[in-house]
Design a protein around this motif. Structure first.
Motif, short mmCIF file in Angstrom:
data_model
loop_
_atom_site.label_atom_id
_atom_site.label_comp_id
_atom_site.label_asym_id
_atom_site.label_seq_id
_atom_site.Cartn_x
_atom_site.Cartn_y
_atom_site.Cartn_z
N ILE A 162 0.80 -1.32 0.02
CA ILE A 162 -0.19 0.01 0.03
C ILE A 162 0.91 1.45 0.13
CG2 ILE A 162 -1.96 1.35 1.26
CD1 ILE A 162 -2.56 -1.86 0.08
N ALA A 163 2.01 1.15 0.67
CA ALA A 163 3.00 2.24 0.83
C ALA A 163 3.42 2.55 -0.86
CB ALA A 163 4.24 1.95 1.73
N LEU A 164 3.72 1.54 -1.51
CA LEU A 164 4.02 1.62 -3.18
C LEU A 164 3.01 2.40 -3.70
CD1 LEU A 164 5.59 -1.81 -3.94
CD2 LEU A 164 6.71 0.39 -4.02
N ALA A 165 1.65 2.18 -3.58
CA ALA A 165 0.58 3.03 -3.86
C ALA A 165 0.84 4.22 -3.57
CB ALA A 165 -0.75 1.96 -3.68
N CYS A 166 0.80 4.55 -2.32
CA CYS A 166 0.62 5.84 -1.87
C CYS A 166 1.73 6.68 -2.60
CB CYS A 166 0.99 5.95 -0.16
SG CYS A 166 -0.38 5.30 0.34
N GLY A 167 3.06 6.04 -2.71
CA GLY A 167 4.22 6.61 -3.33
C GLY A 167 4.07 6.99 -4.93
N ILE A 168 3.47 6.14 -5.64
CA ILE A 168 3.22 6.26 -6.83
C ILE A 168 2.05 7.37 -7.06
CG2 ILE A 168 1.78 5.11 -8.90
CD1 ILE A 168 3.11 2.45 -7.83
N ALA A 169 1.22 7.44 -6.12
CA ALA A 169 0.13 8.65 -6.19
C ALA A 169 0.90 10.00 -6.05
CB ALA A 169 -0.88 8.39 -5.37
N GLU A 170 1.87 9.85 -4.92
CA GLU A 170 2.67 11.02 -4.65
C GLU A 170 3.50 11.34 -5.93
OE1 GLU A 170 4.17 14.14 -1.86
OE2 GLU A 170 2.55 12.37 -1.39
N GLY A 171 3.98 10.56 -6.48
CA GLY A 171 4.97 11.02 -7.74
C GLY A 171 4.22 11.20 -8.72
N MET A 172 2.72 11.07 -9.00
CA MET A 172 1.90 11.64 -9.96
C MET A 172 1.43 12.94 -9.77
SD MET A 172 0.02 7.98 -10.70
CE MET A 172 -1.21 8.68 -12.06
N ARG B 248 7.49 3.82 0.15
CA ARG B 248 6.78 5.05 -0.42
C ARG B 248 7.98 5.85 -1.13
NH1 ARG B 248 6.88 10.25 0.48
NH2 ARG B 248 4.98 11.68 0.90
N THR B 249 9.12 5.78 -0.93
CA THR B 249 10.00 6.42 -1.84
C THR B 249 10.12 5.85 -3.34
OG1 THR B 249 11.21 7.30 0.13
CG2 THR B 249 12.22 7.35 -1.89
N PHE B 250 10.03 4.48 -3.29
CA PHE B 250 10.29 3.79 -4.51
C PHE B 250 9.13 3.98 -5.35
CE2 PHE B 250 10.76 0.14 -7.12
CZ PHE B 250 12.03 -0.34 -7.04
N GLY B 251 8.04 3.87 -4.75
CA GLY B 251 6.80 4.06 -5.55
C GLY B 251 6.81 5.47 -5.94
N GLU B 252 7.37 6.48 -5.32
CA GLU B 252 7.19 7.90 -5.91
C GLU B 252 7.89 7.97 -7.08
OE1 GLU B 252 8.33 12.21 -4.11
OE2 GLU B 252 8.02 10.62 -2.84
N LYS B 253 9.06 7.48 -7.24
CA LYS B 253 9.87 7.30 -8.56
C LYS B 253 8.92 6.58 -9.74
CE LYS B 253 14.26 8.08 -6.00
NZ LYS B 253 15.33 7.36 -5.32
N LEU B 254 8.41 5.81 -9.33
CA LEU B 254 7.76 4.84 -10.16
C LEU B 254 6.61 5.73 -10.82
CD1 LEU B 254 7.03 1.39 -8.72
CD2 LEU B 254 8.58 1.96 -10.64
N GLY B 255 6.02 6.72 -9.80
CA GLY B 255 4.68 7.60 -10.15
C GLY B 255 5.41 8.70 -11.16
#
Length: 340
Positions: A203-213, A266-273
Motif C-alpha cells: 500500500i505504501a508503494l501505491a501511496c508513493g506512486i500517487a505522490e509521484g503523480m 513509499r520513496t520507491f513508489g514515488e519514483k515509479l509515479g
C-alpha cells in the motif's frame, strides 16, 4: 528464553542482518541491557562498526553502544544466544536460514523483523522459519509496528508489537527490547501482525506512486483507508483478529510507511509515479523495498482465498506488468460503485 524478565539484563542476543533496521534493533536491545552480537556479511562493515562505533553504510552518525559487537562469523554470533533476531531481506530468508539452522541454540527465541511474503510459497516469515529450522510455533515471534529505523536509532519515541503464541516468551522478548524510547506491546495474533507488516509495504508503494503523480492528501488518505480494508479482508480470511489491524501492527505501521519520506517503499513508489521504470529505480535505490517483491505473493494469497485486493493488483500491474500508472488509476476509479 523461559519466563518473563524485568529487563534485558543478562540476555544474550544475536542479530542476523546489519542493515538499517537490524542495526537499529541491535542498538535497542543493547540499550535495554542485552549483550548483543550483530552479524554482517561484509568484513569491511564489521571492521567499521568495531573501529568507529557506528554503521557508516546504513546509519551514519548514530553512535552504537559498547555492549554491541559485530562479526562476520555466524557461529560466533549465535553461540549461547537466548534471542536470535532475523533481519535479512524477506526473499533471502530461506537461503540464509538454511545455512544458520544447525548453529541455532536449541531453545532460543526466534524473532522476525522481516515484513514480507515469500515468493513461490506465499508463506509468512514465521512459517518459513518453522519450516527451515524445525522450531515449534511457540519459539517464533514477529515484531511489527510504525518503526522507521532512523527515527528509532535517534531515540525518538516509538511503540511496536511483539506477536507470539507463547505468552511467557512474548513477555521475555518485550523486556529484552523495552527502553525509555522504545515501547513494545505483546499480542498473540502472529498472523495479523505479520500480514499487516507485509501488505502495508504494498500500500505504501501505491501511496508513493500517487505522490509521484502529483496527487495530495485526499488521495493518500483514501489509499491508506482502502488499503487497511484490503489488509483486514485478507487477514481475517487467514485467521487473523480484526482488532490487530486497528492497532500498531496494522494502522500504525500503515500510516507511518505510507506517509514518511524515510519509508523505502513509499520513496520507491514515488519514483515509479514520476515515470521511472522498475529497473531504473532499482539501479539507483540501494536498500530493499520489500513491497516490490511481496506484492505478487500477496496477490496470489488473496486470489487463493477469493479475496478482492484491487490496490495490491494495481501495484503488481505497475511494478511487474509494465502498465502505466495513469492507466491503472483510471481502472481503479472506474470500478463499480458499491457500499463501503
Amino acid at each position: 528464553m523461559s519466563g518473563p524478565e524485568r529487563s534485558g539484563r543478562g540476555t544474550r542476543a544475536a542479530v542476523l542482518g546489519a542493515g538499517s533496521w537490524g542495526t537499529t534493533f541491535a542498538k535497542v536491545l543493547a540499550d535495554a541491557g542485552c549483550t548483543v552480537t550483530l552479524h554482517a556479511r561484509r568484513p569491511e562493515l564489521c571492521e567499521a562498526i568495531t573501529e568507529t562505533g557506528e554503521n557508516p553504510d546504513y546509519l551514519p552518525g548514530v553512535r552504537l553502544p559498547q555492549t554491541l559487537t559485530a562479526t562476520v562469523d555466524a557461529a560466533l554470533a549465535l553461540d549461547g544466544a537466548d534471542v536470535v533476531v532475523l533481519a535479512v531481506p524477506s526473499q533471502s530468508l530461506r537461503a540464509n536460514l538454511t545455512a544458520w539452522a544447525p548453529l541455532l541454540p536449541p531453545d532460543a527465541s526466534l524473532l522476525s523483523l522481516m515484513k514480507g511474503i515469500e515468493l513461490g510459497s506465499t508463506k509468512r516469515m514465521s512459517e518459513v522459519i518453522c519450516e527451515v529450522t524445525g522450531a515449534g510455533p511457540d519459539r517464533v515471534a514477529a515484531l511489527s509496528g510504525p518503526n522507521l529505523a532512523r527515527e528509532i536509532a535517534e531515540e525518538q519515541p516509538a511503540a511496536t508489537v511483539i506477536a507470539c503464541s507463547d505468552d511467557d516468551r512474548a513477555t521475555a522478548l518485550q523486556a529484552a527490547c523495552h527502553t525509555p524510547y522504545f515501547r513494545p506491546y505483546t499480542n498473540r495474533d502472529l498472523v495479523g501482525c505479520e500480514l499487516g507488516g507485509a501488505v502495508k509495504n504494498v500500500i505504501a508503494l501505491a501511496c508513493g506512486i500517487a505522490e509521484g503523480m502529483g496527487f495530495g492528501d485526499n488521495t493518500r488518505a483514501s489509499l491508506i483507508t482502502r488499503g487497511l480494508a484490503e489488509t483486514a479482508r485478507l487477514g481475517t480470511a487467514l485467521g487473523a483478529e480484526l482488532t490487530t489491524f486497528a492497532g500498531l501492527a496494522g494502522l500504525g505501521d500503515l500510516v507511518a510507511t505510507c506517509s514518511s519520506p524515510l519509508s523505502r517503499n513509499r520513496t520507491f513508489g514515488e519514483k515509479l509515479g514520476r515515470g521511472m521504470s522498475l529497473e531504473e529505480v532499482q539501479r539507483e535505490t540501494r536498500q530493499v523495498a520489500e513491497g516490490v517483491k511481496s506484492c505478487r505473493p500477496v496477490l496470489e494469497l488473496a486470489r487463493a482465498h477469493g479475496i478482492d485486493v484491487p490496490l495490491t493488483e494495481a501495484v503488481v500491474k505497475v511494478c511487474h506488468d509494465g502498465v502505466p500508472a495513469q492507466a491503472v488509476l483510471k481502472e481503479i476509479m472506474s470500478r463499480e460503485a458499491k457500499s463501503e
